[in-house]
Write a protein that holds these residues in place. Sequence first.
Motif, PDB file in Angstrom:
ATOM      1  N   PRO A 154       0.824  -1.214   0.000  1.00  0.00           N
ATOM      2  CA  PRO A 154       0.000   0.000   0.000  1.00  0.00           C
ATOM      3  C   PRO A 154       0.859   1.265   0.000  1.00  0.00           C
ATOM      4  O   PRO A 154       1.983   1.255   0.490  1.00  0.00           O
ATOM      5  CB  PRO A 154      -0.816  -0.121   1.287  1.00  0.00           C
ATOM      6  N   PRO A 155       0.322   2.340  -0.562  1.00  0.00           N
ATOM      7  CA  PRO A 155       1.075   3.606  -0.553  1.00  0.00           C
ATOM      8  C   PRO A 155       1.067   4.211   0.845  1.00  0.00           C
ATOM      9  O   PRO A 155       0.257   3.832   1.688  1.00  0.00           O
ATOM     10  CB  PRO A 155       0.290   4.475  -1.542  1.00  0.00           C
ATOM     11  N   PRO A 156       1.940   5.161   1.073  1.00  0.00           N
ATOM     12  CA  PRO A 156       1.952   5.819   2.402  1.00  0.00           C
ATOM     13  C   PRO A 156       0.609   6.458   2.747  1.00  0.00           C
ATOM     14  O   PRO A 156       0.260   6.556   3.922  1.00  0.00           O
ATOM     15  CB  PRO A 156       3.040   6.887   2.269  1.00  0.00           C
ATOM     16  N   ALA A 159      -1.604   4.398   5.070  1.00  0.00           N
ATOM     17  CA  ALA A 159      -1.057   3.996   6.375  1.00  0.00           C
ATOM     18  C   ALA A 159      -2.134   4.079   7.449  1.00  0.00           C
ATOM     19  O   ALA A 159      -2.875   5.058   7.536  1.00  0.00           O
ATOM     20  CB  ALA A 159       0.130   4.875   6.738  1.00  0.00           C
ATOM     21  N   GLY A 160      -2.235   3.038   8.248  1.00  0.00           N
ATOM     22  CA  GLY A 160      -3.204   3.010   9.337  1.00  0.00           C
ATOM     23  C   GLY A 160      -4.582   2.551   8.933  1.00  0.00           C
ATOM     24  O   GLY A 160      -5.448   2.383   9.782  1.00  0.00           O
ATOM     25  N   ARG A 161      -4.828   2.327   7.642  1.00  0.00           N
ATOM     26  CA  ARG A 161      -6.146   1.877   7.172  1.00  0.00           C
ATOM     27  C   ARG A 161      -6.170   0.355   7.119  1.00  0.00           C
ATOM     28  O   ARG A 161      -5.186  -0.278   6.788  1.00  0.00           O
ATOM     29  CB  ARG A 161      -6.450   2.413   5.774  1.00  0.00           C
ATOM     30  N   ASP A 168     -12.643  -2.290   1.710  1.00  0.00           N
ATOM     31  CA  ASP A 168     -11.656  -1.478   2.437  1.00  0.00           C
ATOM     32  C   ASP A 168     -10.570  -0.946   1.511  1.00  0.00           C
ATOM     33  O   ASP A 168      -9.958   0.085   1.798  1.00  0.00           O
ATOM     34  CB  ASP A 168     -10.970  -2.310   3.538  1.00  0.00           C
ATOM     35  N   ARG A 169     -10.294  -1.663   0.415  1.00  0.00           N
ATOM     36  CA  ARG A 169      -9.205  -1.263  -0.482  1.00  0.00           C
ATOM     37  C   ARG A 169      -9.612  -0.220  -1.518  1.00  0.00           C
ATOM     38  O   ARG A 169      -8.767   0.277  -2.259  1.00  0.00           O
ATOM     39  CB  ARG A 169      -8.632  -2.501  -1.177  1.00  0.00           C
TER      40      ARG A 169
END
Length: 198
Positions: A154-156, A159-161, A168-169
């Motif tokens: 995942p990209p920055p 983050a946290g997801r 969700d994606r």
Amino acid sequence: MAYLLLALGLVLVAVWLLWPQPEPEAAPAAEPAAPAASVLAARPPVPGSAASPVLNPVHTHPGEPAASEPPSDDLAAHVPPGQAPSMKEVIERLHQAGVHTGLGAFNPPGTRPPLVGLAVPEDFVLPPGYVRHHQATDDGQRIEAVLMFDPEHPPPAAAGRSLATAQDRLVPPELAPPGLPPRRIVIPPPIEPGRAVP
């Protein structure tokens, strides 16, 4: 000289491999086997069973499997003649009968709706961390690609997801890569029965 001996050795090996092998002697002819009926008649009956063996059980209803047989994956066994059920009805009947192969391996149409999110044009170059997700409608129409986070890299911005499910994606507009037009995909309307998929 050594090449000549090597060539001669290869020729001898090839001749030995290709030489026809003698066929084994045939066994003397055995007496003809007794007919199957006389073998069955010679067997003593099994205690607690009928005197004559039942080779083919008779079904009480045509198309219905015997209790010991697995459910049939033949559509004719699940769709009575003269009926034209929808694909959803066919798959549901197969699942009710315990058939999960062939068409029964699929979920009925409409049970997994397409994901709706940001459209990704085919010519748009995605940066690392984003992927195109291709989909189709239940009647086979292609849907334009939707933008999703790459679950493995995942990209920055993600983050946290949680990226556990496909829902969700989906990338929200505020986390889209720079330069991507913020346009949602459009799900095409269902095709009328009898028309070909474009």
